[in-house]
Design an enzyme around this catalytic site. Structure first.
Site, short mmCIF file in Angstrom:
data_model
loop_
_atom_site.label_atom_id
_atom_site.label_comp_id
_atom_site.label_asym_id
_atom_site.label_seq_id
_atom_site.Cartn_x
_atom_site.Cartn_y
_atom_site.Cartn_z
N CYS A 77 -0.35 10.44 -33.90
CA CYS A 77 0.20 11.67 -33.34
C CYS A 77 0.98 11.28 -32.08
O CYS A 77 1.25 10.10 -31.85
CB CYS A 77 -0.89 12.70 -33.04
SG CYS A 77 -2.05 12.22 -31.75
N SER A 78 1.33 12.23 -31.24
CA SER A 78 2.18 11.93 -30.09
C SER A 78 1.51 10.99 -29.09
O SER A 78 2.05 9.93 -28.75
CB SER A 78 2.57 13.22 -29.37
OG SER A 78 3.35 14.03 -30.21
#
Length: 235
Positions: free
Chosen positions: A179-180
């Site tokens: 994810c980020s």
């Protein structure tokens, strides 16, 4: 979740306000649920007094939150299970090597729009959270709560997440979930249980549902960019 679920017919509006303001709400969703409960209580109180002054009202708001899903389990529960299942975190450079040399699949669980802007080359996207789509009373209450805090693109858990992953990735595949920011399972002085993230939640859901080779991208896509590893775009 704190919520006003019952009130006696003789309760005054001042008492209701006191109950409402004396509770601490940790999320916009909790605030929406309690606001709805309070409004419903005040609206129906006069009706009850006319028909049976001694009646105690027990009100269940139409916008009551659904039952807790596995993704909403406490982080301590998820972390313990991930460690039990030996889910390992890997740095960006190691993830790139595993992808190229050992056929690991990078599963990017960010929103589709972010994925399209840029993502690790060869990654597969299945968003674990999506924009709120439905218009039930609960969804309207959540939208209102997010808007109260200036958030006009509130998200919800993607109910099709596992189904979509299974349609793209076999359960015996070697997967690196990203994810980020990545989160971490490593304890620190300030975070003795690490820090939860979308990728760690996704990893938890995968191992719960029979995936046996699940890894986690430490530092997330941010570190992938920082290491200047190959990226692709769909814009």
């Amino acid at each position: 979740m704190a919520a006003l679920t019952s009130v006696s017919a003789g309760t005054t509006s001042a008492s209701l306000q006191h109950r409402f303001h004396s509770v601490t709400y940790s999320t916009p969703i909790e605030l929406a649920s309690v606001t709805c409960s309070l409004a419903t209580t005040v609206k129906r109180r006069s009706f009850s007094l006319r028909h049976n002054p001694s009646t105690t009202l027990r009100i269940r708001c139409a916008a009551t939150k659904p039952a807790k899903s596995p993704a909403e389990e406490d982080w301590s529960t998820k972390r313990a299970y991930l460690l039990e299942k030996r889910v390992r975190s890997v740095e960006a450079k190691e993830a790139f090597r595993l992808q190229k040399e050992n056929n690991f699949v990078i599963l990017d669980v960010r929103p589709e729009a972010e994925f399209k802007e840029a993502h690790p080359e060869g990654a597969i996207n299945v968003q674990i959270y999506r924009l709120i789509k439905e218009w039930t009373a609960w969804d309207i209450a959540r939208r209102a709560a997010f808007a109260f805090f200036g958030i006009f693109s509130g998200t919800e858990e993607n109910p099709e997440f596992l189904q979509l992953v299974e349609s793209k990735i076999n359960k015996d595949a070697k997967i690196i979930v990203a994810c980020s920011s990545g989160g971490t399972m490593k304890p620190t002085q300030n975070l003795p249980e690490g820090q939860q993230s979308r990728s760690l939640i996704a990893a938890y859901l995968l191992v719960l549902n029979g995936y046996t080779n699940v890894f986690h991208l430490e530092g997330g896509i941010y570190n992938w960019y920082k290491e200047e590893l190959p990226t692709a775009s769909e814009e």
